[in-house]
Motif scaffolding. Sequence first.
Motif, PDB file in Angstrom:
ATOM      1  N   SER A  40       0.852  -1.070   0.268  1.00 42.38           N
ATOM      2  CA  SER A  40       0.031  -0.169   0.080  1.00 42.38           C
ATOM      3  C   SER A  40       0.993   1.147   0.001  1.00 42.38           C
ATOM      4  N   ARG A  41       2.266   1.401   0.293  1.00 42.94           N
ATOM      5  CA  ARG A  41       2.533   2.373   0.591  1.00 42.94           C
ATOM      6  C   ARG A  41       4.329   2.205  -0.269  1.00 42.94           C
ATOM      7  N   PRO A  42       4.825   2.968  -1.670  1.00 44.32           N
ATOM      8  CA  PRO A  42       5.694   2.661  -2.160  1.00 44.32           C
ATOM      9  C   PRO A  42       6.977   3.189  -1.921  1.00 44.32           C
TER      10      PRO A  42
ATOM     11  N   VAL B  68      15.899 -13.486  29.018  1.00 47.61           N
ATOM     12  CA  VAL B  68      15.161 -13.283  29.441  1.00 47.61           C
ATOM     13  C   VAL B  68      13.592 -12.584  28.553  1.00 47.61           C
ATOM     14  N   ALA B  69      13.758 -12.494  27.692  1.00 48.30           N
ATOM     15  CA  ALA B  69      12.959 -11.969  27.311  1.00 48.30           C
ATOM     16  C   ALA B  69      13.541 -11.911  25.099  1.00 48.30           C
ATOM     17  N   THR B  70      11.992 -12.665  24.504  1.00 47.95           N
ATOM     18  CA  THR B  70      12.026 -12.555  23.016  1.00 47.95           C
ATOM     19  C   THR B  70      11.220 -11.932  22.481  1.00 47.95           C
ATOM     20  N   CYS B  71      10.693 -11.211  21.347  1.00 44.00           N
ATOM     21  CA  CYS B  71       9.505 -11.379  20.656  1.00 44.00           C
ATOM     22  C   CYS B  71      10.437 -10.539  18.944  1.00 44.00           C
ATOM     23  N   LYS B  72       9.274 -11.433  18.329  1.00 43.56           N
ATOM     24  CA  LYS B  72       9.371 -10.281  17.019  1.00 43.56           C
ATOM     25  C   LYS B  72       8.241  -9.357  17.030  1.00 43.56           C
ATOM     26  N   ARG B  73       8.450  -8.190  16.056  1.00 44.91           N
ATOM     27  CA  ARG B  73       8.186  -7.244  15.741  1.00 44.91           C
ATOM     28  C   ARG B  73       7.742  -6.542  14.532  1.00 44.91           C
ATOM     29  N   SER B  74       6.824  -6.291  13.693  1.00 40.26           N
ATOM     30  CA  SER B  74       7.288  -6.037  12.259  1.00 40.26           C
ATOM     31  C   SER B  74       6.958  -4.336  12.754  1.00 40.26           C
ATOM     32  N   GLY B  75       7.313  -3.978  11.237  1.00 42.47           N
ATOM     33  CA  GLY B  75       7.095  -2.457  10.879  1.00 42.47           C
ATOM     34  C   GLY B  75       7.405  -1.391  10.024  1.00 42.47           C
ATOM     35  N   LEU B  76       6.471  -0.303   9.906  1.00 46.03           N
ATOM     36  CA  LEU B  76       7.103  -0.324   9.005  1.00 46.03           C
ATOM     37  C   LEU B  76       7.311   1.237   8.859  1.00 46.03           C
ATOM     38  N   GLN B  77       8.288   1.066   7.372  1.00 46.12           N
ATOM     39  CA  GLN B  77       9.900   1.285   7.862  1.00 46.12           C
ATOM     40  C   GLN B  77       9.914   1.887   6.295  1.00 46.12           C
ATOM     41  N   LYS B  78      10.812   3.483   6.483  1.00 44.31           N
ATOM     42  CA  LYS B  78      10.762   4.494   5.382  1.00 44.31           C
ATOM     43  C   LYS B  78      12.063   3.606   4.353  1.00 44.31           C
TER      44      LYS B  78
END
Length: 150
Positions: A115-117, A136-146
């Motif tokens: 949706s965002r070229p 002690v902690a872990t996660c996956k995170r997705s983000g919209l990056q320029k």
Amino acid sequence: MAGVWFDDMHVGQRFEHAIRRTVTETDNVLFTTLSHNPAALHLDAEYMAGTDYGRILVNSCFTLSLMVGVSVGDTTLGTAIANLGWDEVRFPAPVFIGDTLNMVTEVIDLRDSKSRPEAGIVTFRHEAWNQHGTLVATCKRSGLQKRKPA
């Protein structure tokens, strides 16, 4: 701008963050009370003394916030558009007051935004390790990056 453009990221890229953080009682009490969490395991030392842990546990949501927050300066500061989601959040070992956490972030997926070229979607794996080398902690995170400006 200190973050990395989408175009300059690659799968497998690792960021071993220079910022380490010792968790204080104030961190835990402030975060827990500001989020209206009344759980004794984060606030009541006398109660926790009688448990298997023997002491107060740091609020895991604080640990998650700290783990991801430390990554921002190296990865997304000034280049992020939006956080898109969290996945596979895990806390394999407890965090206690006085633990010093080291954070590592790895790029595990990159794809174009439909949706965002001018942007792409990046997925990070964040990890936090205590001073004993215990995860002690872990996660996956997705983000919209320029992407880089033309």
